[in-house]
Design a protein around this motif. Structure first.
Motif, PDB file in Angstrom:
ATOM      1  N   VAL A 309      35.184  34.642  51.922  1.00  0.00           N
ATOM      2  CA  VAL A 309      35.448  34.546  50.517  1.00  0.00           C
ATOM      3  C   VAL A 309      34.989  35.946  50.060  1.00  0.00           C
ATOM      4  CG1 VAL A 309      33.163  33.638  49.942  1.00  0.00           C
ATOM      5  CG2 VAL A 309      35.095  33.234  48.485  1.00  0.00           C
ATOM      6  N   CYS A 310      35.797  36.657  49.205  1.00  0.00           N
ATOM      7  CA  CYS A 310      35.473  37.757  48.744  1.00  0.00           C
ATOM      8  C   CYS A 310      36.122  37.958  47.395  1.00  0.00           C
ATOM      9  CB  CYS A 310      36.459  38.906  49.602  1.00  0.00           C
ATOM     10  SG  CYS A 310      38.039  38.677  49.362  1.00  0.00           S
ATOM     11  N   THR A 311      35.793  39.267  46.723  1.00  0.00           N
ATOM     12  CA  THR A 311      36.117  39.724  45.435  1.00  0.00           C
ATOM     13  C   THR A 311      36.733  40.799  45.739  1.00  0.00           C
ATOM     14  OG1 THR A 311      35.580  39.693  43.244  1.00  0.00           O
ATOM     15  CG2 THR A 311      33.932  40.186  44.526  1.00  0.00           C
ATOM     16  N   TYR A 312      37.666  41.261  44.772  1.00  0.00           N
ATOM     17  CA  TYR A 312      38.211  42.429  44.833  1.00  0.00           C
ATOM     18  C   TYR A 312      38.938  42.936  43.371  1.00  0.00           C
ATOM     19  CZ  TYR A 312      42.275  39.422  45.573  1.00  0.00           C
ATOM     20  OH  TYR A 312      43.513  38.618  45.370  1.00  0.00           O
ATOM     21  N   ALA A 313      38.990  44.144  43.363  1.00  0.00           N
ATOM     22  CA  ALA A 313      39.267  44.620  41.819  1.00  0.00           C
ATOM     23  C   ALA A 313      40.703  45.412  41.976  1.00  0.00           C
ATOM     24  CB  ALA A 313      38.415  45.539  41.348  1.00  0.00           C
ATOM     25  N   LYS A 314      41.453  44.781  41.041  1.00  0.00           N
ATOM     26  CA  LYS A 314      42.918  45.817  40.528  1.00  0.00           C
ATOM     27  C   LYS A 314      42.958  46.129  39.190  1.00  0.00           C
ATOM     28  CE  LYS A 314      45.561  44.164  44.557  1.00  0.00           C
ATOM     29  NZ  LYS A 314      46.858  43.726  45.263  1.00  0.00           N
ATOM     30  N   ARG A 315      43.072  47.337  38.944  1.00  0.00           N
ATOM     31  CA  ARG A 315      42.980  47.823  37.813  1.00  0.00           C
ATOM     32  C   ARG A 315      42.057  47.365  36.816  1.00  0.00           C
ATOM     33  NH1 ARG A 315      49.436  47.590  36.191  1.00  0.00           N
ATOM     34  NH2 ARG A 315      50.227  49.200  37.707  1.00  0.00           N
ATOM     35  N   ARG A 317      40.179  44.762  37.029  1.00  0.00           N
ATOM     36  CA  ARG A 317      39.846  43.419  36.770  1.00  0.00           C
ATOM     37  C   ARG A 317      39.397  42.529  38.440  1.00  0.00           C
ATOM     38  NH1 ARG A 317      43.364  42.661  31.570  1.00  0.00           N
ATOM     39  NH2 ARG A 317      41.566  42.154  30.193  1.00  0.00           N
ATOM     40  N   TRP A 318      38.574  41.725  38.357  1.00  0.00           N
ATOM     41  CA  TRP A 318      38.387  41.320  39.785  1.00  0.00           C
ATOM     42  C   TRP A 318      38.671  39.895  40.032  1.00  0.00           C
ATOM     43  CZ3 TRP A 318      35.189  43.991  43.421  1.00  0.00           C
ATOM     44  CH2 TRP A 318      34.884  44.997  42.839  1.00  0.00           C
ATOM     45  N   ILE A 319      38.965  39.663  41.309  1.00  0.00           N
ATOM     46  CA  ILE A 319      39.784  38.358  41.566  1.00  0.00           C
ATOM     47  C   ILE A 319      38.960  37.987  42.779  1.00  0.00           C
ATOM     48  CG2 ILE A 319      41.982  37.329  42.359  1.00  0.00           C
ATOM     49  CD1 ILE A 319      43.318  39.931  41.320  1.00  0.00           C
ATOM     50  N   LEU A 320      38.928  36.219  42.889  1.00  0.00           N
ATOM     51  CA  LEU A 320      38.175  35.839  43.880  1.00  0.00           C
ATOM     52  C   LEU A 320      39.162  35.536  45.094  1.00  0.00           C
ATOM     53  CD1 LEU A 320      35.445  35.108  44.663  1.00  0.00           C
ATOM     54  CD2 LEU A 320      35.742  32.683  44.039  1.00  0.00           C
ATOM     55  N   GLY A 321      39.046  35.581  46.328  1.00  0.00           N
ATOM     56  CA  GLY A 321      39.994  35.169  47.073  1.00  0.00           C
ATOM     57  C   GLY A 321      39.450  34.716  48.463  1.00  0.00           C
ATOM     58  N   ILE A 322      40.256  34.100  49.334  1.00  0.00           N
ATOM     59  CA  ILE A 322      39.861  33.876  50.754  1.00  0.00           C
ATOM     60  C   ILE A 322      40.572  34.616  51.836  1.00  0.00           C
ATOM     61  CG2 ILE A 322      39.547  31.895  52.312  1.00  0.00           C
ATOM     62  CD1 ILE A 322      38.867  29.972  50.220  1.00  0.00           C
ATOM     63  N   PRO A 332      44.564  34.263  47.064  1.00  0.00           N
ATOM     64  CA  PRO A 332      43.809  34.327  45.448  1.00  0.00           C
ATOM     65  C   PRO A 332      43.200  32.908  45.117  1.00  0.00           C
ATOM     66  CG  PRO A 332      45.650  35.654  45.550  1.00  0.00           C
ATOM     67  CD  PRO A 332      45.789  34.933  46.677  1.00  0.00           C
ATOM     68  N   ILE A 333      42.115  32.957  44.692  1.00  0.00           N
ATOM     69  CA  ILE A 333      41.665  31.797  44.145  1.00  0.00           C
ATOM     70  C   ILE A 333      41.863  31.618  42.469  1.00  0.00           C
ATOM     71  CG2 ILE A 333      39.464  30.095  43.832  1.00  0.00           C
ATOM     72  CD1 ILE A 333      38.650  31.101  46.356  1.00  0.00           C
ATOM     73  N   ASP A 334      42.420  30.604  41.997  1.00  0.00           N
ATOM     74  CA  ASP A 334      42.698  30.544  40.751  1.00  0.00           C
ATOM     75  C   ASP A 334      41.453  30.136  39.884  1.00  0.00           C
ATOM     76  OD1 ASP A 334      43.855  30.679  38.079  1.00  0.00           O
ATOM     77  OD2 ASP A 334      44.757  28.727  38.109  1.00  0.00           O
ATOM     78  N   THR A 335      40.889  31.150  39.160  1.00  0.00           N
ATOM     79  CA  THR A 335      39.692  30.798  38.485  1.00  0.00           C
ATOM     80  C   THR A 335      39.850  31.468  36.835  1.00  0.00           C
ATOM     81  OG1 THR A 335      38.380  33.011  38.615  1.00  0.00           O
ATOM     82  CG2 THR A 335      38.356  31.320  40.632  1.00  0.00           C
TER      83      THR A 335
END
Length: 656
Positions: A309-315, A317-322, A332-335
Motif C-alpha cells: 500500500v502506498c501514497t503518491y503525488a501527482k500535481r 495532490r496525493w493518492i492512496l493505492g495498492i 488507486p483507492i478511492d478516498t
C-alpha cells in the motif's frame, strides 16, 4: 391523489421558507469581515499528529500539544477503541537529531522506547511504570530506531555532541534493552546516516548514508549487510545511490527482499534489489516519496509479500493505492483525501495521517477489503458552524520564467455573512513554504481560513524547487535560491491579477524559515509586494553558513554556490546587505532557542530597518525553537501579523 397532495404541501413549505425574513449578507469591503475563526479558537482546538506506529492491533502516534506548551505525547489506541496517553507528565517524546527530529519512538509488545526532549536520552516506558533511561546522561541524541527482536536491542541513529569544538558525529548504534546504558557502534565514518532497518529475522540490515555537501533529497547511498549472531555487521555492500541519485525509505519485504524509493527515473519511484541488481517495481511520472526533513517518513508499507500500500503525488495532490507486486499494477483507492503521510499497514488495514481540502489532517484507518474509512484522531476538533466559512483550494498552474510552468493553491475569500461591494477585488496574501525543498498541500488549514474568512485571498505557492513534481522541478532551485522562488511567487500573483481575481495594489507576502528568506528577498530585490512577514527567516546567507547546525551547514553550496569561493553570490543575495533597497514595512517572529536560523539573523535586519525608520515589528518568543509550539505564541503571532498588515495598509488608505 397522494402524490399531488405531497407535491403541493412541499411547494407551500418552500414558499413559506422563501418568504421568511432570513438574515442577509452585509455589504462590507474585503478584509473588513468579522470571523468566528479566531486565533484563540485555532490554538484551543488544535494538536499536531505525527509519527505513527503499529504494534499488533494497537495504533500509536505522537501528538504535539500547544495547550501543553508544545509537549510531545505518545498516544495509544487499542483494538477496542480506547485512547490513552502513554508519555507521563514531565516527559516529552521529541528528538533533536538533525534539529528537525522525527523518529522519536519505537514500540514493541506494548513497550515504548522514546527519546526525551529535555535530556535526549532514550527511555523505556511500559503502560504503567515510570520511564527508565537506557542511555547515559551525556550530550548524545538518538532517533530513527528499529527494534532488533533477535538480540533485544534498538538499532538507531546517534548524534554525538560531546566535542563542542567540532561538528556532531553521526553513526548507527545498538542500544541494549536489558543491559541499561550498554551501547555498541555499528556503522560510522560518514557525515550522516538514517533508516537502519532489519529483516524480520534480524539476519540482515539496510541503511542510508550521505556526506557533505549533499542533502538526502540530492544524493544518498543504500547499503546492506549481514548481522552475525552476536550482532556484528559483516559483508557490507552499497547496492544503490550515488552523486546524482536520492534514495529513500529502505524496507524489507516479508520474504526478505530489500525495497526502496529512488529518483533515478526522474521521479521518486519504487525499486527492489534482487539477484545482485536493482529492478523497478513501478515506473510512473509520480512521486512515491517525500523529502526526509525528519526521520521516520513512510509513504509505503507491505500488506503481504505480494502487495504494497502506498501514497503518491501527482500535481501536488496525493493518492492512496495498492501495488500488486506479481503484476506490477497500481490500483488507486478511492478516498476523500488528497494528502497522505506516515503510511503503515497490517494485512487487513492501513493507518495513515491524511487530510483534504474540506478536512484538517487526521489519523485515519482504512479497511483494505471494504475501503471503509475510520477517523481515529482529528488534529482539530472543528466547530461544525465553521463549515460554511471554509474556502476550498483550487490547484493552479501558471506560466513563469523561461516559458516554464509552476504550481500553487489558490484560496478565494469566503464568508456567508458578508458580500463585497460590486466591482471590488480582495487583497492577496502570498505564502512561501519552508525548506525550500518542501511543499505545500491543500489540506484544510485553520490558519489559512483565518485569513480567507476575513475577506483576504491566499495563494500558497509551490515554487520551483518544491517536492512532489519530480527531480527536474526540484533541481530548478540549484544555484538559484533567491531568484527562482521569488520569480514564481510574483508570477503566481500576476496570474491571479490577470484573471481579475485579486487587487494588484494590495498584495502581501509571508513565509517561515526558507520561506522567510524568500519573503525578505522579494521585498528587498523586487518592487512588487506591499508588505511582508518573516517567521524565523534568513537575512544573511554568509552568517547562516557559519552559524547553523550540521544537517544544513553545506546546503547553501547547492542552493547558492561553493563557499567561500562564491562569497560574492552570498553577499549579493543576502537582504541584510541591501537594506537600503527596502522600503516596505515588515514584521518578524523569532524563537530565542532557534539553532537552525538563530535570532541574530532576524536582529541584524531589524536593526537595519529601524535605522532607516521603516515601520518594523519584532517578536522574540522565549522557549521556542524553529517553529512555534506553544499556544500563546502561536496565537500572538497570528494576531500580530493580521494587526500589522491591517495597520500599515490603513495608513496607506488600503486597509485589509
Amino acid at each position: 391523489m397522494g402524490r399531488y397532495f405531497l407535491a403541493n404541501f412541499v411547494k407551500k413549505i418552500l414558499q413559506v421558507i422563501i418568504s421568511m425574513d432570513l438574515p442577509q449578507p452585509l455589504e462590507s469591503p474585503y478584509g473588513f469581515w468579522k470571523s468566528a475563526i479566531t486565533a484563540d479558537a485555532i490554538v484551543a482546538e488544535t494538536i499536531n499528529i505525527q509519527e505513527v506506529a503499529l504494534d499488533s492491533e494497537d495504533v500509536y502516534w505522537i501528538e504535539s500539544r500547544p495547550s501543553e506548551k508544545g509537549r510531545y505525547v505518545i498516544v495509544r489506541r487499542t483494538a477496542n477503541g480506547e485512547i490513552v496517553d502513554i508519555t507521563p507528565k514531565g516527559f516529552s517524546a521529541r528528538t533533536l537529531v538533525h534539529e528537525y527530529g522525527g523518529g522519536a519512538f519505537v514500540v514493541k509488545d506494548g513497550v515504548t522506547y522514546f527519546s526525551n526532549f529535555n535530556d535526549q536520552r532514550i527511555y523505556r516506558q511500559t503502560n504503567i511504570d515510570t520511564p527508565q533511561p537506557l542511555t547515559p546522561d551525556e550530550k548524545k541524541r538518538y532517533a530513527d530506531g528499529d527494534y532488533d527482536v533477535a538480540r533485544n536491542r534498538i538499532i538507531c541513529i546517534q548524534e554525538d555532541h560531546t566535542n563542542e569544538l567540532g561538528e556532531p558525529v553521526n553513526s548507527i548504534v545498538a542500544v541494549a534493552v536489558a543491559d541499561s546504558k550498554k551501547l555498541e557502534s555499528l556503522v560510522q565514518g560518514n557525515d550522516f546516516y538514517s533508516s537502519p532497518r532489519l529483516t524480520h529475522d534480524g539476519k540482515q540490515i539496510a541503511w542510508l548514508t550521505w556526506n557533505h555537501p549533499n542533502m538526502p533529497w540530492v544524493a544518498t547511498e543504500l547499503w546492506i549487510a549481514n548481522c552475525t549472531d552476536e550482532g556484528k555487521l559483516e559483508n557490507s555492500q552499497k547496492v544503490a545511490g550515488g552523486s546524482a541519485e536520492s534514495i529513500l525509505q529502505p524496507k524489507w519485504s516479508p520474504d526478505g527482499v530489500p525495497y526502496f524509493i529512488s529518483d533515478r527515473s526522474g521521479y521518486w519511484n519504487l525499486y527492489k534489489f534482487v539477484n545482485g541488481k536493482v529492478e523497478p517495481v513501478l515506473l510512473d511520472e509520480a512521486e512515491f516519496g517525500q523529502p526526509p526533513w525528519q526521520f521516520g517518513t513512510s509513504t509505503y508499507a507491505f500488506i503481504s509479500a505480494n502487495h504494497i500500500v502506498c501514497t503518491y503525488a501527482k500535481r501536488g495532490r496525493w493518492i492512496l493505492g495498492i501495488i500488486d507486486l506479481l503484476t506490477g499494477l497500481l490500483k488507486p483507492i478511492d478516498t476523500p483525501f488528497t494528502y497522505f503521510t506516515a503510511v503503515h499497514a497490517t494485512p487487513g488495514k492501513v493507518v495513515a495521517i491524511a487530510g483534504s481540502p474540506t478536512m484538517t489532517s487526521a489519523l485515519v484507518q482504512i479497511d483494505l477489503k471494504t475501503y471503509e474509512v475510520e477517523i481515529l484522531r482529528r488534529s482539530t476538533q472543528e466547530n461544525q458552524q465553521w463549515q460554511p466559512y471554509f474556502s476550498t483550494s483550487e490547484a493552479i498552474e501558471f506560466p513563469t520564467e523561461k516559458e516554464l510552468i509552476a504550481h500553487a493553491f489558490f484560496y478565494p475569500p469566503k464568508n456567508p455573512d458578508y458580500i463585497a461591494p460590486a466591482g471590488s477585488l480582495p487583497p492577496l496574501l502570498v505564502m512561501c513554504h519552508g525548506g525550500p525543498t518542501a511543499a505545500s498541500d491543500d489540506t484544510l488549514n485553520l490558519s489559512k481560513q483565518f485569513w480567507t474568512s476575513r475577506g483576504i485571498a491566499i495563494l500558497d505557492v509551490n515554487y520551483g524547487g518544491s517536492t512532489g513534481f519530480g527531480r527536474e522541478y526540484r533541481d530548478r532551485l540549484k544555484g538559484k535560491w533567491g531568484i527562482i522562488d521569488i520569480d514564481d511567487c510574483i508570477n503566481a500573483a500576476k496570474y491571479l491579477i490577470q484573471k481579475n481575481l485579486v487587487d494588484s495594489q494590495r498584495i502581501a507576502i509571508t513565509g517561515g524559515s526558507a520561506g522567510g528568506y524568500t519573503t525578505l528577498s522579494a521585498l528587498t530585490f523586487r518592487n512588487f509586494f506591499k508588505t511582508g512577514a518573516s517567521f524565523y527567516g534568513v537575512s544573511d546567507l554568509e552568517l547562516l553558513v557559519r552559524d547553523t547546525h550540521k544537517f544544513e551547514s553545506h546546503y547553501l553550496e547547492w542552493l547558492i554556490g561553493p563557499y567561500p569561493d562564491r562569497r560574492d553570490l552570498y553577499e549579493e543575495r543576502s537582504p541584510v546587505h541591501h537594506a537600503d533597497k527596502l522600503s516596505s514595512p515588515l514584521i518578524f517572529f523569532q524563537g530565542n532557542e532557534d539553532r537552525i536560523v538563530p535570532p541574530n539573523q532576524t536582529e541584524k535586519i531589524v536593526e537595519a530597518l529601524r535605522g532607516k525608520n521603516i515601520p518594523v515589528g519584532y517578536f522574540l518568543f522565549d522557549g521556542e525553537q524553529h517553529g512555534f509550539r506553544q499556544a500563546e505564541n502561536i496565537k500572538h503571532a497570528l494576531e500580530a501579523e493580521l494587526y500589522f498588515f491591517d495597520l500599515w495598509l490603513t495608513k496607506s488608505g488600503l486597509r485589509f
